[in-house]
Design an enzyme around this catalytic site. Structure first.
Site, PDB file in Angstrom:
ATOM      1  N   HIS A  35       0.843  -1.208   0.000  1.00 40.47           N
ATOM      2  CA  HIS A  35       0.000   0.000   0.000  1.00 40.47           C
ATOM      3  C   HIS A  35       0.874   1.253   0.000  1.00 40.47           C
ATOM      4  O   HIS A  35       1.189   1.817   1.044  1.00 40.47           O
ATOM      5  CB  HIS A  35      -0.924  -0.015   1.215  1.00 40.47           C
ATOM      6  CG  HIS A  35      -1.994   1.024   1.160  1.00 40.47           C
ATOM      7  ND1 HIS A  35      -3.163   0.934   1.876  1.00 40.47           N
ATOM      8  CD2 HIS A  35      -2.084   2.187   0.472  1.00 40.47           C
ATOM      9  CE1 HIS A  35      -3.921   1.989   1.637  1.00 40.47           C
ATOM     10  NE2 HIS A  35      -3.274   2.772   0.783  1.00 40.47           N
ATOM     11  N   HIS A  88       1.598   5.058  -2.036  1.00 42.31           N
ATOM     12  CA  HIS A  88       1.215   6.091  -3.012  1.00 42.31           C
ATOM     13  C   HIS A  88       2.494   6.724  -3.548  1.00 42.31           C
ATOM     14  O   HIS A  88       3.157   7.480  -2.846  1.00 42.31           O
ATOM     15  CB  HIS A  88       0.329   7.143  -2.350  1.00 42.31           C
ATOM     16  CG  HIS A  88      -0.983   6.603  -1.854  1.00 42.31           C
ATOM     17  ND1 HIS A  88      -2.096   6.531  -2.645  1.00 42.31           N
ATOM     18  CD2 HIS A  88      -1.329   6.055  -0.652  1.00 42.31           C
ATOM     19  CE1 HIS A  88      -3.103   5.993  -1.949  1.00 42.31           C
ATOM     20  NE2 HIS A  88      -2.655   5.685  -0.740  1.00 42.31           N
ATOM     21  N   LEU A  89       2.825   6.378  -4.786  1.00 43.25           N
ATOM     22  CA  LEU A  89       4.055   6.923  -5.378  1.00 43.25           C
ATOM     23  C   LEU A  89       3.822   8.274  -6.062  1.00 43.25           C
ATOM     24  O   LEU A  89       4.772   8.952  -6.433  1.00 43.25           O
ATOM     25  CB  LEU A  89       4.656   5.922  -6.383  1.00 43.25           C
ATOM     26  CG  LEU A  89       5.247   4.654  -5.761  1.00 43.25           C
ATOM     27  CD1 LEU A  89       5.731   3.704  -6.848  1.00 43.25           C
ATOM     28  CD2 LEU A  89       6.393   4.980  -4.802  1.00 43.25           C
ATOM     29  N   ARG A  90       2.552   8.656  -6.209  1.00 38.88           N
ATOM     30  CA  ARG A  90       2.149   9.985  -6.699  1.00 38.88           C
ATOM     31  C   ARG A  90       2.430  10.267  -8.174  1.00 38.88           C
ATOM     32  O   ARG A  90       1.917  11.216  -8.727  1.00 38.88           O
ATOM     33  CB  ARG A  90       2.789  11.103  -5.869  1.00 38.88           C
ATOM     34  CG  ARG A  90       2.443  11.081  -4.405  1.00 38.88           C
ATOM     35  CD  ARG A  90       0.959  11.201  -4.169  1.00 38.88           C
ATOM     36  NE  ARG A  90       0.646  11.366  -2.752  1.00 38.88           N
ATOM     37  CZ  ARG A  90      -0.453  10.895  -2.169  1.00 38.88           C
ATOM     38  NH1 ARG A  90      -1.334  10.212  -2.872  1.00 38.88           N
ATOM     39  NH2 ARG A  90      -0.678  11.089  -0.891  1.00 38.88           N
ATOM     40  N   ASN A 123      -4.386   6.050  -7.391  1.00 36.81           N
ATOM     41  CA  ASN A 123      -5.056   7.361  -7.356  1.00 36.81           C
ATOM     42  C   ASN A 123      -4.099   8.468  -7.782  1.00 36.81           C
ATOM     43  O   ASN A 123      -3.874   9.449  -7.084  1.00 36.81           O
ATOM     44  CB  ASN A 123      -5.658   7.644  -5.975  1.00 36.81           C
ATOM     45  CG  ASN A 123      -4.625   7.735  -4.874  1.00 36.81           C
ATOM     46  OD1 ASN A 123      -3.539   7.175  -4.993  1.00 36.81           O
ATOM     47  ND2 ASN A 123      -4.950   8.445  -3.814  1.00 36.81           N
ATOM     48  N   ASP A 181      -8.702   3.208  -3.955  1.00 36.17           N
ATOM     49  CA  ASP A 181      -8.273   3.785  -2.677  1.00 36.17           C
ATOM     50  C   ASP A 181      -8.046   5.287  -2.771  1.00 36.17           C
ATOM     51  O   ASP A 181      -7.614   5.824  -3.779  1.00 36.17           O
ATOM     52  CB  ASP A 181      -6.994   3.131  -2.173  1.00 36.17           C
ATOM     53  CG  ASP A 181      -6.519   3.751  -0.858  1.00 36.17           C
ATOM     54  OD1 ASP A 181      -7.345   3.879   0.059  1.00 36.17           O
ATOM     55  OD2 ASP A 181      -5.335   4.121  -0.763  1.00 36.17           O
ATOM     56  N   HIS A 219     -10.789   0.616   0.405  1.00 41.91           N
ATOM     57  CA  HIS A 219     -10.807   1.714   1.390  1.00 41.91           C
ATOM     58  C   HIS A 219     -12.233   1.760   1.913  1.00 41.91           C
ATOM     59  O   HIS A 219     -13.163   2.020   1.156  1.00 41.91           O
ATOM     60  CB  HIS A 219     -10.415   3.024   0.696  1.00 41.91           C
ATOM     61  CG  HIS A 219     -10.565   4.245   1.566  1.00 41.91           C
ATOM     62  ND1 HIS A 219      -9.480   4.961   2.012  1.00 41.91           N
ATOM     63  CD2 HIS A 219     -11.661   4.865   2.067  1.00 41.91           C
ATOM     64  CE1 HIS A 219      -9.912   5.983   2.755  1.00 41.91           C
ATOM     65  NE2 HIS A 219     -11.222   5.944   2.801  1.00 41.91           N
ATOM     66  N   ASP A 265       0.591   2.543   3.782  1.00 41.67           N
ATOM     67  CA  ASP A 265      -0.233   3.646   3.259  1.00 41.67           C
ATOM     68  C   ASP A 265       0.624   4.912   3.132  1.00 41.67           C
ATOM     69  O   ASP A 265       0.188   6.017   3.455  1.00 41.67           O
ATOM     70  CB  ASP A 265      -1.461   3.897   4.151  1.00 41.67           C
ATOM     71  CG  ASP A 265      -2.472   4.839   3.494  1.00 41.67           C
ATOM     72  OD1 ASP A 265      -2.292   5.220   2.319  1.00 41.67           O
ATOM     73  OD2 ASP A 265      -3.446   5.201   4.181  1.00 41.67           O
ATOM     74  N   HIS A 286       2.891  14.175   1.019  1.00 45.56           N
ATOM     75  CA  HIS A 286       2.320  15.480   0.685  1.00 45.56           C
ATOM     76  C   HIS A 286       3.397  16.521   0.948  1.00 45.56           C
ATOM     77  O   HIS A 286       4.037  16.497   2.002  1.00 45.56           O
ATOM     78  CB  HIS A 286       1.105  15.809   1.564  1.00 45.56           C
ATOM     79  CG  HIS A 286      -0.059  14.893   1.359  1.00 45.56           C
ATOM     80  ND1 HIS A 286      -0.842  14.928   0.230  1.00 45.56           N
ATOM     81  CD2 HIS A 286      -0.572  13.917   2.142  1.00 45.56           C
ATOM     82  CE1 HIS A 286      -1.789  14.007   0.337  1.00 45.56           C
ATOM     83  NE2 HIS A 286      -1.642  13.377   1.480  1.00 45.56           N
TER      84      HIS A 286
END
Lengths: 337, 426
Positions: free
Chosen positions: B61, B63-65, B95, B153, B180, B306, B310
């Site tokens: 899980h 988020h590599l963006r 996402n 997610d 999610h 997760d 940011h």
């Protein structure tokens, strides 16, 4: 009008904070000191009408990210009564609408050489974040539904002025507790000074979980009115509610408005407060708002006194002995479960 | 010419084979050859004395963006952070902008990952086209392109009928849906757990019920369809209980927990720091205990981070405007060892199972084992090393971690991908 002379040179040693962020983290002694200081300023200015010069040369900025008329006016007037310069800065028409962050806005003001900011913001904790990042005093003038310490203090000041002592008295806070910063500040201040607090309203506005803090929760106004020495009628904050917490204003008023009928069952010397702006016909009917037990207008004058006290203690010159606490007393690291 | 590597005298922990013993591991040409005494004269030898030698850790899980939010993280920086945290594989959540819902985007991720030449990146595809929750994405084509699982997610698959169809359809490919779980009406406007602390702070709450109701719905749908449900970031005691009950009924459900959810409570929000704001939110001490109990008894299969980068200017907004999420790749091992192993709650084999064996099995990837012939993805962990987290020295492009300055126990000291040492703690 004759009045006692009170033109202190330095802040008393019992006060060590540069900020006033909330009442939750103040000690009972500090709250008493705030109230006593306010009381002396009220006397010394002939009921907050005359001007002193104890904060001459200081600059205080009203930094209002959320609309307000009465609180901002009250802070401005209090600062001027103490001789400070006051600048109003409101979010509309400023660079905030151009996308500047609240911290950058505040940092810009700080760079202009001010001494304190009086902050109002719709988000809880914003004054606390500013206090961590700025090198000037921060006074919370209302942070969302979190706290409104000077409102809490002025309510308590008004009660204390009438009753002398808060120990053992019963205060009912009625209405929209969920969204009320005034309720939270009153709650902490009252409990710390030894009063018994009852929170009253429908479960959608008054969570039963408040009991975990040792306060009484009631959903039945009729049942608690006879036991109360003071009722503080809090405004329904329609603007902060996601979903309607009750079926209709009419039903709310039926169950929770303080009206003549309910007043008949109250103690004869019951005091009635309302932090305003009041919704007549919702939390309180007009006849009750204007009855002799109502302290609603005293609250306004006392607001000035309390804000003078707060501005003096946070911005006034320190005596040599007094250490200055520069931290905002927030936990710097998270607590492990 | 063969390339050989020996990891000498480490504590080899491989739950996939039931191995937990001091031994050598011999690697040749990127594959594990044997676990057993190795002769000298290899090209490279690492003295693993006192270290845990585990199949490479897998974070399912992350988020590599990239694409779309390269200011927060890129595939290169995110996978470097993964290596520094001991992970040899990550599954990236779709996402992104645009979301990963076409073969072309999957291909793009694979290309970028190959160019970064760091750890393995397994791609999770969108359940719904454009992540809009309206109709199914081209799941079969995404599977062909290499997607290992499906998820919307960041948001739940809101429409119950779409979720039912997705479970049925993905079942055809034996791919799990990573869910999610959140009923949005119940959590709307919320920034933290709903409870006594949110009440005191005047912050809008996200009740545990918002998560539990959705876990309940999805376990029922998984049961009726026979599809594979993986519950992401379980944060509530109620959620753990629902997963436990579903497993007892034989539902094909698995679950993950994040280190922050078994370490922190909503009390931390009292400082109003947005580094404690994530979704699902930090809950209460009772929830923390229930999650740990779930990891202990296997209700919660695995640990996932997760990892949600940011940039500082986004996180420095007012608490209600700041985005949800914290980074986790570089603190996951330390937090898991400190909170779960050093406290005696779980054994080393269980930790490795939760961070390597089971996530590999759930994703259906040929990792998470040191069986001879398998890809030599290996993580060396110093179980006793005490170290201080320093967000400034993170490989991740973002620093939004609430664990900065924390002292943790246990740290990955070398990360080996396909037989090549990709990260070594100096």
């Amino acid at each position: 009008m004759s009045h006692t002379h009170f033109e202190p040179e330095t802040v008393p040693p019992g006060w060590s904070h540069r900020h006033l962020l909330d009442l939750e983290r103040l000690s009972p002694e500090e709250i008493r000191l705030l109230l006593d200081t306010a009381s002396r300023f009220k006397e010394a200015t002939g009921g907050c009408r005359q001007k002193l010069s104890v904060l001459a040369g200081r600059t205080i900025v009203n930094l209002f990210f959320e609309n307000s008329t009465r609180t901002r006016t009250s802070f401005s007037l209090a600062a001027r009564r103490l001789g400070a310069d006051v600048i109003d800065f409101s979010a509309s028409g400023s660079s905030l609408s151009k996308g500047e962050s609240f911290i950058d806005t505040a940092k810009n003001l700080e760079a202009m050489g001010i001494d304190a900011v009086v902050v109002r913001h719709s988000t809880p904790g914003t004054p606390h974040l500013l206090a961590q990042r700025l090198d000037v005093g921060v006074i919370n003038a209302g942070d969302g539904p979190h706290e409104h310490p000077t409102q809490g203090l002025l309510d308590i000041f008004s009660i204390r002025e009438r009753l002398g002592n808060l120990t053992g008295i019963t205060v009912g806070l009625v209405g929209d507790i969920a969204h009320s910063r005034t309720a939270r500040s009153n709650l902490w201040g009252l409990v710390k000074l030894g009063a018994k607090v009852i929170l009253c309203g429908p479960p959608t506005l008054v969570s039963p979980r408040w009991r975990e803090l040792g306060v009484e929760v009631s959903h039945n106004l009729d049942a608690i009115v006879p036991r109360c020495d003071v009722l503080n009628l809090l405004r329904i904050q329609f603007e902060r509610q996601n979903t309607r917490p009750f079926p209709s204003v009419r039903e709310y008023a039926h169950l929770y408005a303080m009206n003549k009928e309910r007043l008949k069952r109250a103690k004869k010397d019951l005091l009635i407060l309302a932090p305003g702006p009041i919704n007549r016909g919702v939390e309180v009917t007009a006849d009750v708002a204007d009855c002799p037990q109502s302290l609603i207008l005293n609250q306004v004058t006392n607001g000035l006194a309390v804000r003078m006290g707060v501005l003096w203690l946070t911005c006034g010159p320190r005596g040599r002995a007094a250490g200055v606490d520069v931290s905002s007393r927030l936990p710097s690291v998270g607590r492990v479960a | 010419m063969h390339q050989t590597l020996v990891l000498r005298n480490g504590r080899v922990v491989d739950p996939s084979q039931g191995i937990d013993r001091i031994d050598d591991v011999l690697v040749r040409d990127g594959l594990v050859v044997a676990i057993g005494p190795a002769e000298t004269g290899t090209d490279e030898t690492i003295d693993a004395t006192g270290l845990i030698v585990a199949p490479g850790l897998v974070d399912m899980h992350v988020h590599l963006r990239e694409p779309g939010r390269e200011e927060d993280e890129t595939i290169e920086t995110g996978t470097r952070a993964a290596l520094a945290g001991g992970f040899t594989s990550v599954a990236c959540i779709p996402n992104t902008e645009p979301p990963i819902d076409t073969q072309a985007t999957v291909e793009f991720i694979h290309q970028k990952a190959m160019r970064a030449d760091t750890c393995n990146v397994f791609v999770v595809g969108c359940v719904s086209r454009n992540r809009e929750g309206k109709e199914l994405a081209d799941i079969g084509q995404l599977v062909e392109a290499g997607a290992v699982a499906f998820s919307d997610d960041g948001a739940p698959v809101y429409d119950a009928e779409l979720m039912r169809r997705a479970l049925e359809y993905c079942g055809m490919f034996d791919k799990p849906i990573l869910a999610h779980e959140e009923v949005l009406e119940l959590s709307r406007g919320g920034v933290m757990n709903e409870g006594l602390v949110s009440l005191m702070l005047g912050l809008a709450g996200m009740p545990a019920a918002a998560e539990d109701v959705m876990i309940g719905r999805d376990t029922v749908l998984a049961e009726s369809t026979g599809g594979r449900l993986h519950v992401m970031h379980v944060s509530t005691a109620g959620g753990v209980g629902l997963v436990r009950m579903a497993k007892a009924r034989g539902v094909r459900v698995t679950a993950e927990a994040c280190p922050h959810h078994f370490t922190l409570t909503d009390e931390t929000l009292r400082g109003f720091d947005s580094n404690y704001k994530m979704s699902p939110p930090l809950r209460t001490a009772a929830d923390v205990e229930a999650i740990i109990a779930g990891i202990v008894d296997g209700t919660i299969d695995c640990i996932a981070t997760d990892h949600a980068p940011h940039s500082p200017e986004k996180k420095m907004l007012e608490l209600d405007r700041a985005p949800f999420g914290i980074i986790g790749l570089e603190t996951a091992v330390g937090l898991s060892v400190t909170r779960l192993v050093a406290t005696g709650r779980i054994s080393w084999p269980r930790l490795i199972e939760a961070m390597s064996t089971l996530p590999s099995r759930i994703l259906g990837i040929n990792r998470g084992t040191l069986r001879p012939g398998s890809v030599a993805d290996i993580t060396l962990i110093d179980p006793e090393r005490s170290w201080q987290v320093d967000a400034k020295s993170f490989c991740s492009k973002s620093v939004n971690s609430p664990f900065d300055r924390w002292t943790l126990r246990g740290r990955a000291v070398a990360t080996i991908v396909a037989g090549r040492v990709k990260y070594r703690l100096t």
